[in-house]
Design an enzyme around this catalytic site. Structure first.
Site, mmCIF file in Angstrom:
data_model
loop_
_atom_site.group_PDB
_atom_site.id
_atom_site.type_symbol
_atom_site.label_atom_id
_atom_site.label_comp_id
_atom_site.label_asym_id
_atom_site.label_seq_id
_atom_site.Cartn_x
_atom_site.Cartn_y
_atom_site.Cartn_z
ATOM 1 N N ARG A 44 -6.212 2.771 8.562
ATOM 2 C CA ARG A 44 -5.080 2.077 8.059
ATOM 3 C C ARG A 44 -5.576 2.194 6.541
ATOM 4 O O ARG A 44 -6.424 2.383 5.785
ATOM 5 C CB ARG A 44 -4.695 0.704 8.530
ATOM 6 C CG ARG A 44 -5.888 -0.109 8.703
ATOM 7 C CD ARG A 44 -6.463 -0.903 7.696
ATOM 8 N NE ARG A 44 -5.796 -1.341 6.537
ATOM 9 C CZ ARG A 44 -6.294 -1.412 5.646
ATOM 10 N NH1 ARG A 44 -7.383 -1.186 5.227
ATOM 11 N NH2 ARG A 44 -5.394 -1.792 4.528
ATOM 12 N N GLY A 45 -4.277 1.944 5.969
ATOM 13 C CA GLY A 45 -4.427 1.943 4.269
ATOM 14 C C GLY A 45 -3.648 3.199 4.103
ATOM 15 O O GLY A 45 -4.132 4.374 4.555
ATOM 16 N N ALA A 46 -2.903 3.359 3.066
ATOM 17 C CA ALA A 46 -1.974 4.586 2.830
ATOM 18 C C ALA A 46 -2.581 5.971 2.493
ATOM 19 O O ALA A 46 -2.776 6.908 3.130
ATOM 20 C CB ALA A 46 -1.133 4.219 1.704
ATOM 21 N N ARG A 87 3.359 6.520 11.364
ATOM 22 C CA ARG A 87 3.665 5.026 10.733
ATOM 23 C C ARG A 87 4.757 5.401 9.486
ATOM 24 O O ARG A 87 4.290 6.416 8.328
ATOM 25 C CB ARG A 87 2.566 4.473 10.030
ATOM 26 C CG ARG A 87 1.601 4.056 11.222
ATOM 27 C CD ARG A 87 0.529 3.144 10.545
ATOM 28 N NE ARG A 87 0.965 1.818 10.121
ATOM 29 C CZ ARG A 87 0.396 0.960 9.419
ATOM 30 N NH1 ARG A 87 -0.793 1.504 8.868
ATOM 31 N NH2 ARG A 87 0.779 -0.003 8.997
ATOM 32 N N GLN A 193 -5.857 -8.348 7.434
ATOM 33 C CA GLN A 193 -6.755 -7.258 6.706
ATOM 34 C C GLN A 193 -7.518 -7.975 5.598
ATOM 35 O O GLN A 193 -8.414 -7.345 5.107
ATOM 36 C CB GLN A 193 -5.866 -5.996 6.157
ATOM 37 C CG GLN A 193 -5.194 -5.174 6.964
ATOM 38 C CD GLN A 193 -3.733 -5.673 7.471
ATOM 39 O OE1 GLN A 193 -3.687 -6.823 7.535
ATOM 40 N NE2 GLN A 193 -2.784 -4.638 7.820
ATOM 41 N N ASP A 234 1.999 0.905 -0.926
ATOM 42 C CA ASP A 234 2.239 2.014 -0.165
ATOM 43 C C ASP A 234 3.375 3.005 -0.456
ATOM 44 O O ASP A 234 3.178 4.131 -0.008
ATOM 45 C CB ASP A 234 2.634 1.286 1.334
ATOM 46 C CG ASP A 234 1.335 0.647 1.756
ATOM 47 O OD1 ASP A 234 0.850 1.061 2.421
ATOM 48 O OD2 ASP A 234 1.078 -0.493 1.270
ATOM 49 N N LYS A 245 2.079 -4.570 1.505
ATOM 50 C CA LYS A 245 1.983 -5.362 2.696
ATOM 51 C C LYS A 245 2.790 -6.740 2.737
ATOM 52 O O LYS A 245 3.053 -7.150 1.659
ATOM 53 C CB LYS A 245 0.381 -5.782 3.025
ATOM 54 C CG LYS A 245 0.046 -6.563 4.129
ATOM 55 C CD LYS A 245 0.699 -5.986 5.319
ATOM 56 C CE LYS A 245 0.206 -4.678 5.469
ATOM 57 N NZ LYS A 245 0.787 -4.067 6.780
HETATM 58 O O1 MRU Z 1 -0.761 -1.927 7.571
HETATM 59 P P1 MRU Z 1 -1.848 -1.584 6.863
HETATM 60 O O2 MRU Z 1 -3.100 -2.156 7.091
HETATM 61 O O3 MRU Z 1 -1.941 0.114 6.831
HETATM 62 O O4 MRU Z 1 -1.452 -1.774 5.315
HETATM 63 C C1 MRU Z 1 -2.227 -1.271 4.061
HETATM 64 C C2 MRU Z 1 -1.851 -1.684 2.918
HETATM 65 O O5 MRU Z 1 -0.710 -2.380 2.675
HETATM 66 C C3 MRU Z 1 -2.818 -1.163 1.989
HETATM 67 O O6 MRU Z 1 -3.516 -1.913 1.450
HETATM 68 C C4 MRU Z 1 -2.081 0.004 1.071
HETATM 69 O O7 MRU Z 1 -1.879 0.977 1.963
HETATM 70 C C5 MRU Z 1 -2.889 0.199 -0.150
HETATM 71 S S1 MRU Z 1 -4.104 1.129 0.365
HETATM 72 C C6 MRU Z 1 -5.049 1.178 -1.024
#
Ligand code: MRU
Length: 344
Positions: A44-46, A87, A193, A234, A245
């Site tokens: 996970r994470g963009a 997603r 997270q 994101d 988030k």
């Molecule tokens: O739902 P997630 O855990 O994928 O959400 C992730 C976030 O909000 C991140 O922190 C975001 O993608 C930025 S990543 C550098």
């Protein structure tokens, strides 16, 4: 160790559902396994899901039985749609898929040659992500002062990207520059997270931190115990509205109300100039069990039969953002103008 990497002819990912209890790496061999890993938030994470999707397309290209380039491209267009629908909010996913398909469409060759090119392009996306994060770290560290207490929301460290991190990459760089920092880590309900991943990373890096529940941030901001609020993004709309988030909007409101600067750190691949403002950013609604499944002292917190809502992201309006940190520099208001000129 990178969060997303290619090894022994397969895609390897740190299984983030197992942290902080266990650091486990899963090996993926197919496009569908990659799509499932993104949907289930194994990764996970963009930027991390963008890189994983790129390698997912390489897996699809390498296992294809296509006899011609056009047949292969048609398969990969469909594979790209499969990945993009896992997603909807993080634009880096669609960005990586479109970059991969763009490279393959503009190159002639046999299916085998295009398979090799797909892997090389995915590797380039991963390597560039690390360089971009390191650069943002240096640029963003200028905004961080020795002695700062910073509220960080969700996870934007090495786990959310390929390596180093975005907002947490800025914190790591400032720390490595010798700045003494203290991080208040928003636990980030419902999937935690912050408490699970950001705290684990800060512990690895030796950076002092304390975990707070998301509803405590306003208290510390009003008590004057916080100098900065920092998070990632994101998707950033052309006017500067930010999707990040769930809980970020309330955090930014409280910071704004107390005159505390709010910084969003994200690569330019997260800026979506096709969207004039945040109202058209798709917000992922995830399964209610992620909210209802919480236990306290081994006991379910929600009564049987309870229902829940679970939007995974919210929109922070541009007026609450003090500046963006990108690999091309710091962007301050008016964002409508300055984001467009940055992207030019
Ligand atoms: O739902 P997630 O855990 O994928 O959400 C992730 C976030 O909000 C991140 O922190 C975001 O993608 C930025 S990543 C550098």
């Amino acid at each position: 160790m990178r969060t997303v990497f290619w090894e022994n002819d397969c895609l390897k990912l740190i299984d983030q559902r197992r942290l902080p209890e266990a650091l486990e790496v899963v090996s993926l061999h197919t496009l569908m396994e990659t799509a499932a890993a993104i949907r289930s938030m194994t990764v996970r994470g963009a930027p991390a899901i963008g890189a994983a999707a790129a390698f997912g397309l390489a897996l699809a290209a390498r296992s294809s039985q296509a006899r011609s380039a056009s047949e292969l491209l048609a398969e990969l267009e469909a594979a790209g749609e499969t990945l993009k629908t896992t997603r909807p909010t993080a634009v880096n996913l669609a960005w990586a898929v479109e970059r991969m398909l763009g490279t393959l469409r503009s190159t002639s060759g046999t299916p085998t040659e295009l398979g090799k090119l797909a892997l090389a392009e995915a590797q380039r996306i991963a390597d560039e992500d690390v360089q971009v994060n390191r650069r943002m770290g240096v640029i963003g560290a200028e905004l961080i002062a020795d002695g700062d207490t910073i509220i960080h929301h969700c996870n934007t460290g090495a786990l959310a990207v390929v390596d180093w991190g975005t907002a947490l990459g800025v914190i790591r760089t400032a720390h490595e520059q010798g700045k003494r920092l203290h991080i208040l880590v928003d636990e980030t309900r419902p999937l935690l997270q912050g408490a699970r991943l950001t705290a684990w990373e800060l512990q690895q890096y030796g950076i002092p931190y304390e975990i707070i529940s998301d509803n405590m941030a306003g208290y510390f901001l009003r008590m004057g115990q916080v100098q900065k609020v920092i998070f990632g993004a994101d998707r950033i709309a052309a006017n500067g509205d930010v999707a990040y988030k769930i809980g970020t909007y309330m955090l930014a409101l409280a910071a704004h109300d107390n005159g505390i600067p709010v910084y969003s750190v994200a690569p330019t691949s997260t800026i979506d100039l096709d969207l004039p403002d945040g109202s058209r950013i798709p917000i992922e609604e995830r399964d209610q069990d992620e909210v209802l499944g919480l236990q306290l002292h081994g006991q379910a917190v929600a009564p049987k039969g309870a229902r829940a809502r679970n939007p995974a992201f919210d929109i922070t309006p541009e007026k609450l953002i003090s500046a963006f940190v990108t690999e091309k520099g710091i962007v301050r208001p008016p964002f409508e103008l300055n984001l467009r000129s940055l992207m030019k």
